[in-house]
Design an enzyme around this catalytic site. Sequence first.
Site, PDB file in Angstrom:
ATOM      1  N   ARG A 148     121.293  89.743  56.879  1.00 59.28           N
ATOM      2  CA  ARG A 148     121.657  90.427  58.114  1.00 59.28           C
ATOM      3  C   ARG A 148     120.431  91.224  58.574  1.00 59.28           C
ATOM      4  O   ARG A 148     119.599  91.619  57.758  1.00 59.28           O
ATOM      5  CB  ARG A 148     122.828  91.386  57.899  1.00 59.28           C
ATOM      6  CG  ARG A 148     124.106  90.722  57.387  1.00 59.28           C
ATOM      7  CD  ARG A 148     125.184  91.775  57.159  1.00 59.28           C
ATOM      8  NE  ARG A 148     126.455  91.182  56.721  1.00 59.28           N
ATOM      9  CZ  ARG A 148     126.838  91.077  55.462  1.00 59.28           C
ATOM     10  NH1 ARG A 148     126.052  91.514  54.484  1.00 59.28           N
ATOM     11  NH2 ARG A 148     128.002  90.529  55.147  1.00 59.28           N
ATOM     12  N   LYS A 172     126.912  95.357  53.618  1.00 60.13           N
ATOM     13  CA  LYS A 172     127.950  96.171  54.233  1.00 60.13           C
ATOM     14  C   LYS A 172     128.678  96.998  53.184  1.00 60.13           C
ATOM     15  O   LYS A 172     128.956  96.514  52.088  1.00 60.13           O
ATOM     16  CB  LYS A 172     128.953  95.273  54.968  1.00 60.13           C
ATOM     17  CG  LYS A 172     128.408  94.664  56.251  1.00 60.13           C
ATOM     18  CD  LYS A 172     129.494  93.889  56.966  1.00 60.13           C
ATOM     19  CE  LYS A 172     129.013  93.366  58.304  1.00 60.13           C
ATOM     20  NZ  LYS A 172     130.065  92.630  59.029  1.00 60.13           N
ATOM     21  N   HIS A 244     120.718  87.106  63.676  1.00 60.64           N
ATOM     22  CA  HIS A 244     121.862  86.504  62.991  1.00 60.64           C
ATOM     23  C   HIS A 244     121.831  84.979  63.056  1.00 60.64           C
ATOM     24  O   HIS A 244     122.420  84.305  62.208  1.00 60.64           O
ATOM     25  CB  HIS A 244     123.165  87.036  63.593  1.00 60.64           C
ATOM     26  CG  HIS A 244     124.173  87.439  62.565  1.00 60.64           C
ATOM     27  ND1 HIS A 244     123.972  88.482  61.675  1.00 60.64           N
ATOM     28  CD2 HIS A 244     125.396  86.925  62.254  1.00 60.64           C
ATOM     29  CE1 HIS A 244     125.024  88.588  60.890  1.00 60.64           C
ATOM     30  NE2 HIS A 244     125.897  87.652  61.208  1.00 60.64           N
ATOM     31  N   ARG A 247     120.422  83.662  59.957  1.00 66.23           N
ATOM     32  CA  ARG A 247     121.390  83.745  58.856  1.00 66.23           C
ATOM     33  C   ARG A 247     122.366  82.576  58.937  1.00 66.23           C
ATOM     34  O   ARG A 247     122.663  81.931  57.928  1.00 66.23           O
ATOM     35  CB  ARG A 247     122.121  85.087  58.956  1.00 66.23           C
ATOM     36  CG  ARG A 247     123.238  85.322  57.947  1.00 66.23           C
ATOM     37  CD  ARG A 247     123.688  86.775  58.084  1.00 66.23           C
ATOM     38  NE  ARG A 247     124.973  87.042  57.486  1.00 66.23           N
ATOM     39  CZ  ARG A 247     125.170  87.371  56.204  1.00 66.23           C
ATOM     40  NH1 ARG A 247     124.141  87.425  55.381  1.00 66.23           N
ATOM     41  NH2 ARG A 247     126.368  87.638  55.751  1.00 66.23           N
ATOM     42  N   HIS A 270     129.589  87.630  51.693  1.00 69.95           N
ATOM     43  CA  HIS A 270     130.900  87.666  52.336  1.00 69.95           C
ATOM     44  C   HIS A 270     131.950  88.093  51.320  1.00 69.95           C
ATOM     45  O   HIS A 270     132.010  87.546  50.216  1.00 69.95           O
ATOM     46  CB  HIS A 270     131.283  86.289  52.883  1.00 69.95           C
ATOM     47  CG  HIS A 270     130.537  85.912  54.114  1.00 69.95           C
ATOM     48  ND1 HIS A 270     130.405  84.602  54.550  1.00 69.95           N
ATOM     49  CD2 HIS A 270     129.873  86.669  55.036  1.00 69.95           C
ATOM     50  CE1 HIS A 270     129.701  84.576  55.674  1.00 69.95           C
ATOM     51  NE2 HIS A 270     129.373  85.812  55.981  1.00 69.95           N
ATOM     52  N   TYR A 279     131.461  77.718  58.219  1.00 67.14           N
ATOM     53  CA  TYR A 279     130.344  76.780  58.127  1.00 67.14           C
ATOM     54  C   TYR A 279     130.803  75.369  57.786  1.00 67.14           C
ATOM     55  O   TYR A 279     130.073  74.409  58.027  1.00 67.14           O
ATOM     56  CB  TYR A 279     129.317  77.288  57.105  1.00 67.14           C
ATOM     57  CG  TYR A 279     128.698  78.579  57.563  1.00 67.14           C
ATOM     58  CD1 TYR A 279     127.778  78.601  58.609  1.00 67.14           C
ATOM     59  CD2 TYR A 279     129.072  79.794  56.996  1.00 67.14           C
ATOM     60  CE1 TYR A 279     127.240  79.784  59.062  1.00 67.14           C
ATOM     61  CE2 TYR A 279     128.533  80.992  57.444  1.00 67.14           C
ATOM     62  CZ  TYR A 279     127.622  80.974  58.482  1.00 67.14           C
ATOM     63  OH  TYR A 279     127.099  82.150  58.943  1.00 67.14           O
TER      64      TYR A 279
END
Length: 298
Positions: A148, A172, A244, A247, A270, A279
């Site tokens: 990120r 995050k 992004h 990524r 994630h 994806y």
Amino acid sequence: MNWTTFIKSYQSYLRIERGMSKNTIDNYSFDIERLCLFLEENSISVSPITISEETIQQFIYHIAKQLNARSQARIISGLKSFFSYLIFEDYRADNPLELIETPRIGRKLPDTLSIVDIDRLIAAIDLSSNEGERNRAMLETLYGCGLRVSELVNLKISDLFFEEGFVKITGKGNKQRFVPIGTYTQKYIEIYKDKVRLHLNIQKGHEDTLFLNRRGRQLTRAMIFTIIKDLAVKIDLNKTISPHTFRHSFATHLLENGADLRSIQLMLGHESITTTEIYVHLDRKHLAEIMNTFHPRK
């Protein structure tokens, strides 16, 4: 207590109890502030404790005229979280958004770049300047590790474990993970670190920050966006791209070349595998393109 006091209390809760990043907290706060602005503009005098479902519904009708379904859904989700917090703290007995439906939105597939496009973007960097070496190292790191943009600008020299072939990433909610880094990406980081960064007048507090601006301070997220946007214009790339996008391209190219979804999930950081599953949809699109290109009955 007024709205401002409740918002500040909520921000502290998100930071301390939920471990959310500043960017996420700012987004949640912006949703509440948008509601406050609506109340002010319409001379509606209510507090977070007394606001009714009817008033919230008026606000939702108001934003529906201005925003797309995805933005509306994000604001409704943010407000639901705020009022759930008020219930948790015993300020309210009910959530005024409980019966408000979120707009239906399709699953948006992220934009990706081809390997050729990525090579063209990086080749367009002016390496005659010190910033050029830095920019090449940053883009190679974005694509090579699937980071990120916030993870890139916060990357530390002490996070580099090149002998082991990993970098430590703080993602995050301050959650840490180790991401593999190839020798190709390592090479360009080393060139920048040893030949460019070494000669900067590094400011106090930024000694361990890997990527620095000309003044020896940490780069902003906005600066990374600008660098990428300018390169896209330079090569006439007819796509709207951002950090992004690198990524997304990292994950898509791994999947197309046979990587399993669980490994990609771990590398991207994630929390849920369902986030990574988007994806799979991209990969199916890729397979359809192959079918249409190479099958004799196309």
